[in-house]
Design an enzyme around this catalytic site. Structure first.
Site, PDB file in Angstrom:
ATOM      1  N   CYS A 311       6.980 -40.126  68.456  1.00  0.00           N
ATOM      2  CA  CYS A 311       7.841 -40.087  67.269  1.00  0.00           C
ATOM      3  C   CYS A 311       9.234 -39.521  67.549  1.00  0.00           C
ATOM      4  O   CYS A 311      10.240 -40.117  67.168  1.00  0.00           O
ATOM      5  CB  CYS A 311       7.161 -39.318  66.147  1.00  0.00           C
ATOM      6  SG  CYS A 311       6.907 -37.584  66.474  1.00  0.00           S
ATOM      7  N   HIS A 359       5.632 -34.138  63.468  1.00  0.00           N
ATOM      8  CA  HIS A 359       5.948 -35.563  63.333  1.00  0.00           C
ATOM      9  C   HIS A 359       7.324 -35.745  62.701  1.00  0.00           C
ATOM     10  O   HIS A 359       7.781 -34.898  61.934  1.00  0.00           O
ATOM     11  CB  HIS A 359       4.889 -36.269  62.484  1.00  0.00           C
ATOM     12  CG  HIS A 359       4.998 -37.765  62.517  1.00  0.00           C
ATOM     13  ND1 HIS A 359       4.930 -38.491  63.686  1.00  0.00           N
ATOM     14  CD2 HIS A 359       5.210 -38.673  61.532  1.00  0.00           C
ATOM     15  CE1 HIS A 359       5.061 -39.772  63.421  1.00  0.00           C
ATOM     16  NE2 HIS A 359       5.249 -39.913  62.118  1.00  0.00           N
ATOM     17  N   HIS A 371       8.938 -45.248  62.007  1.00  0.00           N
ATOM     18  CA  HIS A 371       8.416 -44.170  62.861  1.00  0.00           C
ATOM     19  C   HIS A 371       7.386 -44.709  63.839  1.00  0.00           C
ATOM     20  O   HIS A 371       6.873 -45.829  63.684  1.00  0.00           O
ATOM     21  CB  HIS A 371       7.819 -43.039  62.009  1.00  0.00           C
ATOM     22  CG  HIS A 371       6.550 -43.392  61.293  1.00  0.00           C
ATOM     23  ND1 HIS A 371       5.556 -42.472  61.031  1.00  0.00           N
ATOM     24  CD2 HIS A 371       6.099 -44.563  60.757  1.00  0.00           C
ATOM     25  CE1 HIS A 371       4.562 -43.046  60.374  1.00  0.00           C
ATOM     26  NE2 HIS A 371       4.870 -44.310  60.193  1.00  0.00           N
TER      27      HIS A 371
END
Length: 399
Positions: A311, A359, A371
């Site tokens: 990510c 994240h 993402h």
């Protein structure tokens, strides 16, 4: 999930990232599951579907947190290795200069030997471990010529600096060794968490997987609804902002025409976070164009492209395409810009998730983001509410 270390905020969330496609039920769905027989362990001792779902979810979040530790350790190791290489090169060059200075002193010793002058003292000097200690105890310097004294001074300085650099190189090598150990530990942790999650999922029956898939579908529908709500709120806020600007412009024009100023110093206006300048919009467009081009590429923990990403590797690469340098890890990226409310998020902003910041995604507008979600998934567009509203930690404008 993410890469790269800043102090982390405290919190109660379990570290990690979301589960694979057939097991990504949100923790918010646990209440629903608990109302069914799935929440009760089976007679054969197998864990309930609820227990498996929560365990897998926790494992992937823990893997996400470990991935960030891995990214940070990897970055630190790379920097330390460069420093060690630089120091070793410096030591080699200084050792060469030291040998040259020693040879020059040796030529003076040979000349003294031929003339019979001060041979013992010079020979002792050349064999001494510490020339400066020798000078402190003897009077050799008083019998040397100016050129010889310069050579001796140069030798002493070269030896002192070389010894210093050797100590620095030794210390850096020790630090590098520790960084490599941290890197190895973080890597093993990620691999262990992912292997355990895969094992749990492999033990699910087809019926259980189908039920988890149904839960995931409902979760996505709820996330889409929340994204649509946010889009409406942002549209309304933008209309209100534009109306305020028009009213302010009208007041200023009226004041200029009558010769009486109307600026009361109340600060109404156009500098709020929801209205970034044009340069930000241009950079954001480049970052988003890059991110969209990566859709469909696999998530791989620790990866920074071009074939795969985690990510924070994706967000870093996207903004690099816009000539904006972001740190490697989520822990550092969250401090690389200005925090804004979720309601004022603009395309290009970074959306961070969970209390442990494990994240991050790239906001594209209308409550959606691009993402790299988790192992077994691919870079994709998804609602920022994909894991529930409570999972959103913050929104940061990086440029």
């Amino acid at each position: 999930m993410a890469s790269h270390r800043k102090p982390r905020p405290t919190g109660t969330r379990v570290a990690g990232i979301r589960t694979p496609a057939l097991a990504t039920a949100a923790l918010t769905s646990v209440a629903l599951l608990s109302q069914t027989a799935d929440a009760t362990p089976s007679d054969d001792g197998r864990p309930s579907l609820e227990e498996v779902e929560k365990k897998v979810d926790d494992l992937y979040r823990q893997a996400g947190s470990a991935t960030e530790k891995y990214n940070a350790a990897k970055e630190k190791t790379a920097k330390q290795r460069k420093r060690v290489d630089r120091l070793l090169d410096d030591v080699a060059q200084r050792t060469q200069k030291l040998n040259e200075a020693r040879e020059e002193l040796g030529s003076f010793a040979s000349a003294q030997y031929r003339t019979g002058a001060a041979v013992p003292e010079t020979a002792t000097f050349l064999l001494a471990d510490s020339p400066q200690d020798y000078f402190d105890q003897n009077q050799l310097m008083s019998r040397l010529t100016g050129r010889q004294k310069d050579a001796v001074d140069d030798y002493v300085a070269q030896q002192s600096e070389t010894m210093k650099k050797r100590r620095e190189a030794t210390e850096s090598l020790e630090t590098l060794t520790e960084s490599q150990k941290d890197l190895k530990t973080a890597k093993a942790t990620v691999q262990k968490k992912l292997a355990t999650a895969r094992e749990l999922l492999s033990e699910l029956t087809a019926e259980e997987k189908a039920r988890l898939a149904a839960i995931e579908k409902k979760k996505k529908q709820e996330a889409a609804r929340k994204a649509a709500e946010l889009a409406k709120q942002q549209e309304a806020a933008e209309r209100e902002r534009q109306e305020r600007e028009r009213e302010e412009a009208a007041r200023q024009e009226s004041g200029a025409g009558s010769g009486t100023g109307t600026d009361t110093g109340t600060g109404t206006g156009t500098t709020e976070p929801s209205a970034p300048d044009a340069s930000y919009g241009t950079k954001a467009e480049k970052a988003l164009a890059f991110a969209r081009a990566q859709i469909g590429k696999p998530y791989v923990w620790g990866a920074t492209g071009p074939g795969s990403y985690d990510c924070s590797g994706l967000t870093q690469a996207a903004w690099k395409a816009a000539d904006v340098s972001l740190p490697r890890t989520t822990y550092d990226q969250v401090n690389a810009g200005t925090t804004v409310p979720v309601s004022q998020a603009q395309p290009g902003d970074l959306v961070f998730f969970y209390d442990d910041l494990s994240h991050v995604g790239l906001y594209i507008g209308n409550g959606m983001m691009i993402h790299a979600p988790k192992p077994g998934a691919y870079v994709r567009e998804e609602s920022i509410y994909y894991d529930g509203e409570g999972s959103i930690h913050s929104v940061v404008r990086p440029a």
